[in-house]
Design a protein around this motif. Structure first.
Motif, PDB file in Angstrom:
ATOM      1  N   PRO A  59       0.843  -1.198   0.000  1.00 51.20           N
ATOM      2  CA  PRO A  59       0.000   0.000   0.000  1.00 51.20           C
ATOM      3  C   PRO A  59       0.880   1.251   0.000  1.00 51.20           C
ATOM      4  CG  PRO A  59      -0.149  -1.153   2.120  1.00 51.20           C
ATOM      5  CD  PRO A  59       0.638  -2.032   1.205  1.00 51.20           C
ATOM      6  N   VAL A  60       0.368   2.326  -0.627  1.00 48.44           N
ATOM      7  CA  VAL A  60       1.124   3.566  -0.743  1.00 48.44           C
ATOM      8  C   VAL A  60       0.332   4.684  -0.067  1.00 48.44           C
ATOM      9  CG1 VAL A  60       2.227   5.201  -2.315  1.00 48.44           C
ATOM     10  CG2 VAL A  60       2.017   2.785  -2.972  1.00 48.44           C
ATOM     11  N   LEU A  61       1.010   5.440   0.804  1.00 54.12           N
ATOM     12  CA  LEU A  61       0.375   6.582   1.461  1.00 54.12           C
ATOM     13  C   LEU A  61       1.135   7.839   1.046  1.00 54.12           C
ATOM     14  CD1 LEU A  61      -1.781   7.563   3.466  1.00 54.12           C
ATOM     15  CD2 LEU A  61      -0.083   7.259   5.295  1.00 54.12           C
ATOM     16  N   ALA A  62       0.391   8.839   0.562  1.00 53.24           N
ATOM     17  CA  ALA A  62       1.032  10.061   0.060  1.00 53.24           C
ATOM     18  C   ALA A  62       0.462  11.282   0.772  1.00 53.24           C
ATOM     19  CB  ALA A  62       0.813  10.201  -1.448  1.00 53.24           C
ATOM     20  N   CYS A  63       1.353  12.247   1.040  1.00 49.26           N
ATOM     21  CA  CYS A  63       0.917  13.515   1.645  1.00 49.26           C
ATOM     22  C   CYS A  63       1.422  14.667   0.804  1.00 49.26           C
ATOM     23  CB  CYS A  63       1.438  13.641   3.077  1.00 49.26           C
ATOM     24  SG  CYS A  63       3.223  13.858   3.186  1.00 49.26           S
ATOM     25  N   GLY A  64       0.871  15.854   1.047  1.00 53.85           N
ATOM     26  CA  GLY A  64       1.358  17.060   0.374  1.00 53.85           C
ATOM     27  C   GLY A  64       0.435  17.527  -0.730  1.00 53.85           C
ATOM     28  N   MET A  65       0.984  18.354  -1.604  1.00 56.31           N
ATOM     29  CA  MET A  65       0.172  19.043  -2.604  1.00 56.31           C
ATOM     30  C   MET A  65      -0.446  18.100  -3.627  1.00 56.31           C
ATOM     31  SD  MET A  65       0.101  22.080  -1.492  1.00 56.31           S
ATOM     32  CE  MET A  65      -0.516  23.168  -2.782  1.00 56.31           C
ATOM     33  N   VAL A  66      -0.026  16.835  -3.620  1.00 54.97           N
ATOM     34  CA  VAL A  66      -0.660  15.850  -4.509  1.00 54.97           C
ATOM     35  C   VAL A  66      -2.161  15.746  -4.218  1.00 54.97           C
ATOM     36  CG1 VAL A  66      -0.185  13.888  -2.952  1.00 54.97           C
ATOM     37  CG2 VAL A  66      -0.442  13.498  -5.433  1.00 54.97           C
ATOM     38  N   GLY A  67      -2.571  16.126  -3.000  1.00 53.59           N
ATOM     39  CA  GLY A  67      -3.990  16.099  -2.647  1.00 53.59           C
ATOM     40  C   GLY A  67      -4.678  17.453  -2.743  1.00 53.59           C
ATOM     41  N   SER A  68      -4.002  18.432  -3.360  1.00 57.02           N
ATOM     42  CA  SER A  68      -4.583  19.772  -3.482  1.00 57.02           C
ATOM     43  C   SER A  68      -5.429  19.886  -4.745  1.00 57.02           C
ATOM     44  CB  SER A  68      -3.462  20.813  -3.517  1.00 57.02           C
ATOM     45  OG  SER A  68      -2.773  20.726  -4.753  1.00 57.02           O
ATOM     46  N   ARG A  69      -6.015  21.067  -4.888  1.00 57.51           N
ATOM     47  CA  ARG A  69      -6.880  21.328  -6.055  1.00 57.51           C
ATOM     48  C   ARG A  69      -6.126  21.116  -7.360  1.00 57.51           C
ATOM     49  NH1 ARG A  69     -10.446  26.502  -5.098  1.00 57.51           N
ATOM     50  NH2 ARG A  69     -10.985  25.151  -3.347  1.00 57.51           N
ATOM     51  N   ASN A  70      -4.830  21.391  -7.360  1.00 55.52           N
ATOM     52  CA  ASN A  70      -4.018  21.194  -8.560  1.00 55.52           C
ATOM     53  C   ASN A  70      -3.269  19.868  -8.533  1.00 55.52           C
ATOM     54  OD1 ASN A  70      -4.730  23.828  -9.478  1.00 55.52           O
ATOM     55  ND2 ASN A  70      -3.203  24.681  -8.073  1.00 55.52           N
ATOM     56  N   GLY A  71      -3.660  18.994  -7.599  1.00 58.20           N
ATOM     57  CA  GLY A  71      -2.966  17.724  -7.464  1.00 58.20           C
ATOM     58  C   GLY A  71      -3.630  16.614  -8.271  1.00 58.20           C
ATOM     59  N   TRP A  72      -3.307  15.361  -7.886  1.00 56.33           N
ATOM     60  CA  TRP A  72      -3.852  14.204  -8.600  1.00 56.33           C
ATOM     61  C   TRP A  72      -5.364  14.141  -8.358  1.00 56.33           C
ATOM     62  CZ3 TRP A  72      -0.674   9.028  -8.590  1.00 56.33           C
ATOM     63  CH2 TRP A  72      -1.169   8.187  -9.593  1.00 56.33           C
ATOM     64  N   GLN A  73      -5.713  14.261  -7.101  1.00 56.85           N
ATOM     65  CA  GLN A  73      -7.135  14.363  -6.758  1.00 56.85           C
ATOM     66  C   GLN A  73      -7.253  15.224  -5.504  1.00 56.85           C
ATOM     67  OE1 GLN A  73      -9.663  10.892  -6.962  1.00 56.85           O
ATOM     68  NE2 GLN A  73     -10.789  11.540  -5.130  1.00 56.85           N
ATOM     69  N   GLU A  74      -8.231  16.120  -5.510  1.00 55.97           N
ATOM     70  CA  GLU A  74      -8.377  17.011  -4.349  1.00 55.97           C
ATOM     71  C   GLU A  74      -8.958  16.251  -3.174  1.00 55.97           C
ATOM     72  OE1 GLU A  74     -10.635  20.563  -5.014  1.00 55.97           O
ATOM     73  OE2 GLU A  74     -10.024  21.440  -3.097  1.00 55.97           O
ATOM     74  N   VAL A  75      -8.283  16.351  -2.044  1.00 55.28           N
ATOM     75  CA  VAL A  75      -8.753  15.739  -0.809  1.00 55.28           C
ATOM     76  C   VAL A  75      -9.142  16.887   0.122  1.00 55.28           C
ATOM     77  CG1 VAL A  75      -8.133  14.233   1.109  1.00 55.28           C
ATOM     78  CG2 VAL A  75      -7.076  13.892  -1.147  1.00 55.28           C
ATOM     79  N   PRO A  76     -10.411  16.949   0.543  1.00 56.74           N
ATOM     80  CA  PRO A  76     -10.834  18.101   1.344  1.00 56.74           C
ATOM     81  C   PRO A  76     -10.009  18.245   2.621  1.00 56.74           C
ATOM     82  CG  PRO A  76     -12.737  16.801   0.638  1.00 56.74           C
ATOM     83  CD  PRO A  76     -11.508  15.999   0.293  1.00 56.74           C
ATOM     84  N   TYR A  77      -9.798  19.507   3.023  1.00 61.99           N
ATOM     85  CA  TYR A  77      -9.138  19.784   4.305  1.00 61.99           C
ATOM     86  C   TYR A  77     -10.036  19.323   5.446  1.00 61.99           C
ATOM     87  CZ  TYR A  77      -6.106  23.069   1.734  1.00 61.99           C
ATOM     88  OH  TYR A  77      -5.209  23.641   0.866  1.00 61.99           O
ATOM     89  N   LEU A  78      -9.422  18.923   6.546  1.00 62.60           N
ATOM     90  CA  LEU A  78     -10.159  18.654   7.782  1.00 62.60           C
ATOM     91  C   LEU A  78     -10.016  19.855   8.708  1.00 62.60           C
ATOM     92  CD1 LEU A  78      -9.093  14.978   8.625  1.00 62.60           C
ATOM     93  CD2 LEU A  78     -11.161  15.758   7.420  1.00 62.60           C
TER      94      LEU A  78
END
Lengths: 306, 306
Positions: A59-78
């Motif tokens: 399994p792969v866990l990724a953090c950082g801008m990859v989850g931003s609006r300009n990333g691979w897929q946007e992950v909402p902020y908590l």
């Protein structure tokens, strides 16, 4: 449940990959130039494949801008308050090449100011993995973050754009224009810090122009102007942090960042009677493992002890 | 002694020329693109000749960056406290084409911060020509100046790089990058001013990043981010001015600058309970005449009454 993990620290300008053994220590790491603003022709999937090439199908866990609006897929902020457990409950799983399960860590949103972070939440998790009782934290950088925690939960944080402002003033302003090559000048740095400290409630923003006046006066060598500005801006950040209660002189505050930058902050803190101590390296790698453990992606103790 | 004067307002990016009648009023004015950074092929002499072409062989008085290190000839700054008489005693005469006598006005140097101005000392002289009792003054702009005076003498002043910082953030920072075309948004401006006012002694530098967070939150339309930043920076300047004693809520402070910018400052001042009132136009032209009179280059009353 697999016996290992792949972690990705994927920001705007960098992509670092970690292959962990079953005990949570990185066996191997790779640095690629494929930040989300510098992707190869094949985009995110190609960058991903390069990062994990020849590694097991973990399994792969990724953090950082990859989850931003300009990333691979946007992950909402908590929203704050949020701790490691809550981060782990809100991973977003997306399809990745080569049969990998890829999970993205959400960033944090502080409703007070408002403010946001993405990537630093994982560094904080890494610090907590070693020091669960941490209550204050500084992550100096392009966008410095001052963080308050309670019982391992991030309660609020503030971003100060110190590094970016320094770059703007150095490269594009009248203060930095047409300077000769900069040279390290500890006295000029100290003078800038002292000026910021002496600015009181007015703040050091109104002192920026003194960089020019001191140079015209012949007091500041043109090559020392950048270090004076660095001292003025870092000093202003510390002045602000004390005025707003992000720091106080009674506690030693751990600091996560690059060595030379942390050294500048430590020297500036001395002028303010403030104690900043650099935390161990590897917080992002530790944090990815810690969050993966909380999410049940890997078996791991809650605290890294080595 | 001649019956008239030519005045030059010669800055980094502009050159304005005034032909005065014997009563100190400009009969004619010209605007040329030949600021000291944009000189024609023939350099300063050619720019000068273009500015005064076909005008009588009157004495010429010039202020601004033309007297700086990168100007036609460097004219040393005068330390504060300095008034009009002292400026007039320290004009530098240089050889100019076409038989003109050209005099350069020195800038001012404040040893307190330290700080410098070049050009604004002449605007201040222009304000004093109409209002000799002026004790505070604001000249908003790329490098805003807050000035304190006593009996017509400049005692001290402070430069705040508000306009330049706005431009840097707008054009080169993560906050201004990739924004759609800006549109005027009075609410966003007011929100920025209010945030700066609410920042207290910590100051608004630590709130810059809120421009991004508010946009990500959907609270701030991307097209309104520039006006929010403008409000935040002008508000920070006013907060600083109040904290450092450059302004207080009891006095109405005259303001010299371009109309739309002065209007922004006036709106921001309302939020702080501060009164800023725009001074009449033409302060540089008035100030050149006033200094020329003090230097005996022209006969003139000390106060412009019309």
């Amino acid at each position: 449940m697999s016996a290992g993990l792949i972690g990705l620290d994927w920001g705007s300008t960098h992509l670092r990959a970690y292959l962990y053994g079953a005990d949570g220590h990185a066996l191997e790491s790779r640095a690629l130039p494929h930040g989300i603003r510098q992707l190869p022709a094949g985009g995110f999937p190609e960058a991903f494949s390069s990062a994990v090439r020849d590694w097991p199908a973990l399994p792969v866990l990724a953090c950082g801008m990859v989850g931003s609006r300009n990333g691979w897929q946007e992950v909402p902020y908590l929203d704050t308050p949020t701790g490691v457990e809550r981060l782990a409950q809100h991973l977003t799983r997306i399809a990745a090449p080569d049969g990998h399960a890829l999970y993205l860590v959400p960033g944090l949103h502080d409703t007070h100011r408002p403010d946001v972070m993405r990537g630093e939440e994982t560094q904080i998790a890494g610090v907590l993995a070693r020091e669960p009782a941490t209550t204050r934290l500084l992550l100096p950088g392009t966008h410095s973050k001052w963080v308050r925690l309670r019982d391992g939960i991030v309660t609020d944080f503030a971003t100060v754009m110190t590094g970016e402002l320094y770059g703007l003033l150095r490269q594009h302003s009248i203060l930095g224009a047409a300077l000769p090559e900069a040279r390290d000048d500890a006295d000029a740095f100290r003078r800038g810090v002292a000026a910021a400290r002496g600015s009181g409630p007015a703040g050091a923003l109104s002192l920026l122009f003194s960089a020019r006046a001191l140079m015209l006066d012949g007091v500041l060598d043109p090559a020392a102007v950048p270090d004076y500005l660095s001292g003025l801006l870092i000093g202003e950040e510390l002045r602000m942090a004390l005025a707003a209660g992000w720091a106080d002189a009674d506690d030693a505050i751990p600091m996560v960042g690059e060595g030379p930058l942390c050294d500048r902050y430590r020297r500036a803190a001395d002028t303010f009677g403030l104690r900043l101590a650099r935390a161990p390296d590897g917080t992002t790698a530790d944090g990815l493992w810690r969050i993966a453990a909380a999410a049940g992606l890997v078996p791991a103790p809650a605290t890294i002890t080595s």
